[in-house]
Design an enzyme around this catalytic site. Structure first.
Site, PDB file in Angstrom:
ATOM      1  N   PRO A 243       0.844  -1.201   0.000  1.00 38.66           N
ATOM      2  CA  PRO A 243       0.000   0.000   0.000  1.00 38.66           C
ATOM      3  C   PRO A 243       0.879   1.251   0.000  1.00 38.66           C
ATOM      4  CG  PRO A 243      -0.047  -1.085   2.153  1.00 38.66           C
ATOM      5  CD  PRO A 243       0.841  -1.909   1.284  1.00 38.66           C
ATOM      6  N   ASP A 419       5.754   2.513   2.417  1.00 40.16           N
ATOM      7  CA  ASP A 419       4.876   1.364   2.661  1.00 40.16           C
ATOM      8  C   ASP A 419       4.055   1.674   3.904  1.00 40.16           C
ATOM      9  OD1 ASP A 419       3.753  -1.067   3.379  1.00 40.16           O
ATOM     10  OD2 ASP A 419       5.543  -2.238   2.844  1.00 40.16           O
ATOM     11  N   HIS A 420       2.759   1.871   3.702  1.00 39.55           N
ATOM     12  CA  HIS A 420       1.922   2.316   4.814  1.00 39.55           C
ATOM     13  C   HIS A 420       1.691   1.222   5.853  1.00 39.55           C
ATOM     14  CE1 HIS A 420      -0.382   5.148   6.906  1.00 39.55           C
ATOM     15  NE2 HIS A 420      -1.233   5.545   5.981  1.00 39.55           N
ATOM     16  N   ARG A 421       2.080  -0.028   5.535  1.00 42.16           N
ATOM     17  CA  ARG A 421       1.983  -1.075   6.552  1.00 42.16           C
ATOM     18  C   ARG A 421       3.037  -0.866   7.626  1.00 42.16           C
ATOM     19  NH1 ARG A 421       2.877  -6.131   2.722  1.00 42.16           N
ATOM     20  NH2 ARG A 421       4.536  -4.699   2.140  1.00 42.16           N
ATOM     21  N   ILE A 423       5.087   2.336   7.778  1.00 41.47           N
ATOM     22  CA  ILE A 423       5.346   3.752   8.093  1.00 41.47           C
ATOM     23  C   ILE A 423       4.034   4.514   8.123  1.00 41.47           C
ATOM     24  CG2 ILE A 423       6.437   5.847   7.184  1.00 41.47           C
ATOM     25  CD1 ILE A 423       8.524   3.826   5.903  1.00 41.47           C
TER      26      ILE A 423
END
Ligand code: CAO
Length: 450
Positions: A243, A419-421, A423
């Site tokens: 993501p 990577d929103h998982r 950060i």
């Protein structure tokens, strides 16, 4: 020759309007035992590759074509010493392929099938076979023109049909990227492995409907470069599995540029091209030291973050062969001159096709600079399994409001995809703010590195 044996002449079937078609592969040898339908040779037109299958089981007695040669409809391909099954009459010199073999060949002059017909089985025999499992209806529709062009033999095509697999999505591992049974099996396994708990249909992405571009005007088809074919699936995997969010920032590099121009001549005298990129990589090192989660990767389980104690910075290099990402190892132990030297040497090696595999491995963060070309911002794709990538665009003078007046300042656009998982948005904004501040105060960047 025993009484049961006979010589069968296998000929090139009807190729429609095509003449002098290139033979790109000869798949059998004299003396080799073959089954009926076994592919003998592979032909390539500008529109498709296709196999010519044998019309009989037996042993190859003579081959009448060579790799690199050309053939037309009706030309003799091979003579097969056939041992026909009891009661079956051998094809004594018949020139045409049997119906099943014909049905496997693409019809070169026929228009692409309409989407409504796309799910129709490729051959009547496959459709009628009572033992064939029903095609999977929860997979994306098959790209029929692409399926016809896929580099695969008749039995592999039949197998793919039975499983409902679109051959355009399968990567071939055989000679000249030919698709094998194992490739089809690996593809299917991959679909299930990608989403073991998900319903089968959600493991695959919907395919873009095929378009017959030639119906709208002249076209030219060019194969992707080798690097594009390697990097494409990796970029795609990164794009669909991570993501992505992109955080934008601008840094005032007026002072940095003045300093760079001051140092540039001396650097050039030592054979070093001192571009803004060396300063940017040095600033990234400082930001990665301050924010270690940006210098990390998720482990294979996805439940743990692996924090790296080394800082190896990759950078995207545009080369005549395609995009490559060489790595400046231990960038945290190098000053801007050494970083600049490595950037120059690695990008030259990349452009000359001389980068080794090791020089492209182990990166923990990537910088993609389009600053030498242009643009105001972009959304770079993360170089998985890294968790962030910095995009750099071209600096430009802009009016900046300071102490009650607008002043011209050189502003550098930064685009950080993360990577929103791993950060959060707040961490990303802190990272880019830190980076922008570090670049704006360049003296810390030229200090000697301990
Ligand atoms: N703003 C303004 N000018 C810039 C700049 C920036 N952000 N970055 C570089 N420049 C200038 C340089 O200073 C240089 O000018 P001078 O010769 O007058 O000093 C000029 O642009 C050309 O620089 P360069 O491209 O030769 O060198 P670089 O260190 O900036 O970049 C490299 C090296 C390998 C990154 C670059 O050549 C390249 O391949 N860039 C493309 C990367 C890419 O394709 N990214 C996209 C990947 S995602 O699809």
């Amino acid at each position: 020759m025993s009484a049961a044996e006979s010589l069968v002449q296998v000929r090139v079937p009807d190729l429609g309007n095509f003449k002098d078609v290139a033979v790109i592969d000869v798949l059998v040898k004299v003396g080799e035992r073959i089954e009926p339908e076994a592919p003998l040779i592979t032909l390539e037109t500008e529109k498709a590759t296709m196999d010519v299958p044998s019309t009989a089981a037996g042993v190859i007695e003579t081959l009448h074509v060579d790799k690199g040669g050309t053939v037309s409809s009706g030309d003799l391909v091979a003579t097969v010493r056939a041992a026909p099954p009891a009661g079956a009459a051998a094809d004594q010199g018949a020139s045409a392929a049997p119906p099943a073999a014909r049905a496997e060949l693409p019809r070169p002059s026929a228009p692409a099938p309409a989407p409504a017909a796309a799910a129709a089985p490729e051959s009547a025999s496959a459709a009628a076979s009572p033992s064939a499992p029903a095609p999977r209806t929860d997979l994306p529709p098959i790209d029929e023109p692409g399926f016809s062009r896929a580099h695969a033999g008749p039995s592999v095509r039949k197998f793919a049909r039975e499983l409902g697999v679109d051959l355009t999505r399968v990567k071939g591992s055989g000679v000249k990227d030919r698709i094998t049974h194992d490739d089809v099996k690996a593809f299917v396994k991959g679909l299930f492995a990608a989403a073991p708990d998900a319903p089968a249909g959600t493991a695959a992405l919907p395919a873009v409907p095929p378009v017959d571009f030639a119906a709208f005007g002249p076209i030219e088809t060019r194969p992707l470069s080798r690097i594009q074919r390697i990097s494409g699936p990796r970029l795609h995997a990164s794009w669909v599995t991570i993501p992505h969010v992109t955080q934008f920032e601008e840094s005032d590099i007026t002072d940095l540029e003045a300093l760079r121009l001051k140092l540039k001549e001396a650097a050039t005298a030592q054979g070093i091209k001192l571009t803004p990129l060396a300063f940017i990589v040095r600033a990234c090192v400082k930001a990665l030291q301050a924010f270690p989660t940006f210098n990390a990767s998720l482990d294979a389980s996805g439940a743990n973050l692996v924090l790296k104690k080394y800082i190896h910075v990759g950078f995207a290099a545009d080369t005549p062969h395609g995009l490559m990402v060489p790595v400046v190892r231990e960038a945290d132990r190098k000053d801007i001159y050494e970083i600049a030297r490595q950037l120059g040497e690695l990008s030259e090696a990349a452009r000359n096709g001389k980068l080794s595999g090791a020089q492209m491995q182990g990166g923990s963060f990537t910088v993609s600079s389009l600053g030498g070309i242009g643009g105001t911002a972009f959304t770079p794709i993360i170089n998985a399994p890294e968790v962030a990538i910095l995009g750099v665009s071209r600096s430009a003078y802009k009016p900046v409001y300071r102490d009650g007046v607008f002043v011209p300042r050189l502003m550098l656009p930064l685009s950080l995809s993360y990577d929103h998982r791993v950060i959060d948005g707040a961490a990303a904004a802190r990272f880019t703010t830190f980076l922008a501040r570090t670049l704006a105060d360049p003296h810390s960047l030229i200090e000697a590195v301990p």
